[in-house]
Design an enzyme around this catalytic site. Structure first.
Site, PDB file in Angstrom:
ATOM      1  N   LYS A 118       0.829  -1.214   0.000  1.00  0.00           N
ATOM      2  CA  LYS A 118       0.000   0.000   0.000  1.00  0.00           C
ATOM      3  C   LYS A 118       0.860   1.259   0.000  1.00  0.00           C
ATOM      4  O   LYS A 118       0.470   2.267  -0.581  1.00  0.00           O
ATOM      5  CB  LYS A 118      -0.976  -0.009   1.180  1.00  0.00           C
ATOM      6  CG  LYS A 118      -2.106  -1.010   0.985  1.00  0.00           C
ATOM      7  CD  LYS A 118      -3.331  -0.698   1.827  1.00  0.00           C
ATOM      8  CE  LYS A 118      -4.440  -1.689   1.498  1.00  0.00           C
ATOM      9  NZ  LYS A 118      -5.557  -1.647   2.442  1.00  0.00           N
ATOM     10  N   LYS A 200      -3.540 -10.839  -6.918  1.00  0.00           N
ATOM     11  CA  LYS A 200      -4.844 -11.013  -6.271  1.00  0.00           C
ATOM     12  C   LYS A 200      -5.897 -10.097  -6.897  1.00  0.00           C
ATOM     13  O   LYS A 200      -5.580  -8.975  -7.296  1.00  0.00           O
ATOM     14  CB  LYS A 200      -4.619 -10.713  -4.781  1.00  0.00           C
ATOM     15  CG  LYS A 200      -5.793 -10.249  -4.003  1.00  0.00           C
ATOM     16  CD  LYS A 200      -5.400  -9.831  -2.602  1.00  0.00           C
ATOM     17  CE  LYS A 200      -5.548  -8.318  -2.461  1.00  0.00           C
ATOM     18  NZ  LYS A 200      -5.741  -7.836  -1.097  1.00  0.00           N
ATOM     19  N   LYS A 203     -10.164  -4.470  -5.799  1.00  0.00           N
ATOM     20  CA  LYS A 203     -10.950  -3.380  -6.390  1.00  0.00           C
ATOM     21  C   LYS A 203     -10.096  -2.150  -6.645  1.00  0.00           C
ATOM     22  O   LYS A 203     -10.522  -1.222  -7.313  1.00  0.00           O
ATOM     23  CB  LYS A 203     -12.182  -3.062  -5.549  1.00  0.00           C
ATOM     24  CG  LYS A 203     -11.930  -2.675  -4.119  1.00  0.00           C
ATOM     25  CD  LYS A 203     -13.217  -2.744  -3.293  1.00  0.00           C
ATOM     26  CE  LYS A 203     -12.916  -3.196  -1.874  1.00  0.00           C
ATOM     27  NZ  LYS A 203     -14.029  -3.676  -1.117  1.00  0.00           N
TER      28      LYS A 203
END
Ligand code: TYM
Length: 336
Positions: A118, A200, A203
């Site tokens: 992230k 993976k 969204k």
């Protein structure tokens, strides 16, 4: 939901309200939540505080939080059996978060792959919350002394950290927290992107064809599956290393049809990928259609959703408040 002994094993899990859920969220986690309600005492949570680690539009976050609760109800969470609540409605989570932050090490938090991913994705907003995110997640779990945590594979590292921090706290201050176990199903613990099947399904993928949303209509689902990246072999065969795209589609099909890999290979023997992709898409469309219908019905009744969440928060606050009192006492915070 009183803390009587002996009690059923307890389950806690959560999901972030960052837009509509993906098929990955559904297959890896939410699908299992409803099934576990008979056997376990379940608490399910919309993790709105976790969502703040990425900049949110306040109006969207509010709407997405209610929508997430409605989607969980549509996916079969029964408020008569389980507690469904919003994380920020139970202040003890953030209180325990602080205590756990003080018992987690910089080094172990630095090793979290989700933090690294992230931070790389949002280099302009590598905030403290993103770094201590696993402590809040540990607090979510430990405050209820949950025995089991049904999650997808991407959360297993956070669960390990939860166990380590709990163990550290227990040995410093005497037995307080149950050490939780993860609960992942064999199929679907990691649903991959339809466009880059070694990654993976997420969204936050910039390519919308990489993921299926639970709110996608039948045409969109069909189109996305038809475009799914496969390989040039033309044989429906399960081999995640050599054929990640086809194997991912097979896993999805397996979840919704209950057929095993060998049966799927036989079913599409000599067919090529066209028919196979259509069949996979149709199995997803058929599975999501009733949930979408329920969602539309439930989300229209704001008052109902809010009443479920109010009751959930009340029940959750009761349990969490008791744990928090105990923790504050154990660490030596003065009580009046
Ligand atoms: P979140 O919101 O990213 O995802 C919710 C759940 O969906 C699973 N998942 C997947 N499973 C299989 N394949 C995929 N492609 C896929 N993508 C997502 C996740 O593993 C997760 O189980 N930190 C958590 C939310 C949370 C939580 C908790 C979970 C907050 N507190 C306490 C358990 C216990 C998260 O961000 O999940």
């Amino acid at each position: 939901m009183e803390e009587t002994t002996p009690r059923k094993k307890r389950i806690l899990s959560g999901i972030q309200p960052t837009g509509t859920f993906t098929l990955g969220n559904y297959i890896g986690a939410v699908r299992n939540w409803a099934k576990l309600q008979d056997e376990f005492e379940c608490l399910y949570m919309v993790a709105d505080l976790h969502a703040l680690t990425v900049r949110q539009n306040p109006a969207d976050l509010r709407r997405n939080t209610r929508d997430a609760a409605a989607m969980l109800l549509a996916a079969g969470i029964d408020p008569k059996q389980s507690l469904l609540f919003v994380q920020s409605h139970v202040p003890a989570h953030t209180q325990l978060n602080w205590i756990l932050c003080c018992n987690a090490q910089f080094g172990e938090l630095s090793r979290m792959t989700q933090f690294k991913d992230k931070s790389a994705k949002h280099p302009d907003n590598v905030n403290g919350g993103l770094f201590t995110y696993p402590c809040l997640m540990a607090a979510d779990i430990l405050i209820y002394n949950a025995d089991l945590v049904p999650v997808g594979q991407d959360q297993t590292q956070h669960l390990e950290l939860t166990r380590n921090v709990a163990q550290r706290f227990n040995s410093a201050y005497s037995d307080t927290f149950v050490l939780p176990e993860g609960y992942t199903t064999k199929e679907g613990a990691k649903v991959m992107s339809l466009q880059e099947p070694t990654k993976k399904m997420s969204k936050s993928d910039t390519n919308v064809n990489g993921f299926i949303l639970m709110s996608d209509d039948a045409d969109t689902i069909m189109r996305k599956f038809k475009r799914a990246v496969t390989d040039s072999e033309g044989i429906v065969r399960y081999d995640p290393a050599a054929k990640p795209g086809v194997s991912n589609l097979m896993s999805i099909y397996q979840v919704f049809t209950g057929k095993d890999v060998a049966a799927i290979e036989r079913e599409f023997d000599g067919c090529g990928y066209g028919d196979f992709k259509v069949a996979v898409a149709q199995s997803v469309i058929d599975a999501l259609a009733p949930i979408q219908q329920e969602f539309n019905r439930i989300v229209a009744d704001k008052a109902y959703v809010d009443s479920v969440l109010a009751a959930g928060a009340e029940g959750a606050n009761r349990i969490a408040g008791r744990t928090m009192q105990k923790v504050y006492r154990k660490v030596g915070l003065m009580q009046l």
